[in-house]
Scaffold this active site. Structure first.
Site, PDB file in Angstrom:
ATOM      1  N   CYS A   1       0.818  -1.129  -0.030  1.00  0.00           N
ATOM      2  CA  CYS A   1       0.151   0.077   0.036  1.00  0.00           C
ATOM      3  C   CYS A   1       0.890   1.232   0.117  1.00  0.00           C
ATOM      4  CB  CYS A   1      -0.993   0.057   1.200  1.00  0.00           C
ATOM      5  SG  CYS A   1      -0.183  -0.300   2.780  1.00  0.00           S
TER       6      CYS A   1
ATOM      7  N   ARG B   1      -2.218  -0.819   5.492  1.00  0.00           N
ATOM      8  CA  ARG B   1      -3.313  -1.392   4.863  1.00  0.00           C
ATOM      9  C   ARG B   1      -3.190  -2.719   4.295  1.00  0.00           C
ATOM     10  NH1 ARG B   1      -4.890   3.745   0.870  1.00  0.00           N
ATOM     11  NH2 ARG B   1      -2.632   3.980   1.074  1.00  0.00           N
TER      12      ARG B   1
END
Length: 177
Positions: free
Chosen positions: A135, A140
């Site tokens: 990410c 994430r």
């Protein structure tokens, strides 16, 4: 002790009407906690991504950022404008499956195993591949690592620590838009 995750997080907890408190937790001091070496088999690093995953048969890259970040229209999420990489885009060959697609928008809980397998499988992210998720800074994508490795049982999944903050600021690495 063992680590546990609350499926759906605080959102699901509140939707289920569970109790909340403002009291600080009581934790007893302890000693003798064994610090183990990091498990490098679940982490990917810059040279490894470049050499073993970009354009390699049997390898797959999944970019879990927003479509706008993936396409290079944004360098960072709106709430983190000061934390942008130097260049926009994505790692060549990466498919874009935003991390939040793995959960139900209503309650924050993980989708069923079949729904998850369909979501990732439709874009070539399958159990027989060596997969790297990334990410902006690896946060994430850690969620996606958990989905692929722990929920779906994919045997070879890594999280790219440096993610786009590192890749998008490097000199002389390939970038797609």
């Amino acid at each position: 002790g063992p680590v546990k995750l609350l499926d759906g997080g605080r959102k699901a907890w509140e939707l289920e009407g569970r109790p909340l408190t403002g009291e600080p937790p009581q934790a007893a001091a302890s000693s003798g906690y064994p610090v183990r070496q990091p498990d490098l088999s679940i982490r990917a690093f810059r040279d490894q991504v470049l050499g073993d995953y970009v354009g390699r048969e049997g390898a797959a890259l999944v970019d879990v950022r927003s479509p706008e970040e993936y396409r290079g229209e944004k360098l960072a999420p709106d709430h983190l404008p000061q934390e942008a990489a130097q260049r926009p885009g994505h790692i060549p060959g990466a498919v874009n499956i935003p991390w939040l697609k793995a959960v139900d928008a209503e309650n924050g809980k993980f989708l069923s195993d079949q729904q998850l397998a369909d979501l990732y499988g439709a874009q070539g992210i399958a159990a027989d591949k060596d997969v790297v998720a990334y990410c902006r800074i690896g946060e994430r994508s850690a969620h996606t690592w958990f989905v692929l490795h722990e929920l779906l049982g994919y045997p070879r999944v890594r999280n790219y620590d440096g993610s786009w903050t590192e890749w998008g600021s490097l000199v002389n690495v390939p970038i797609e838009r």
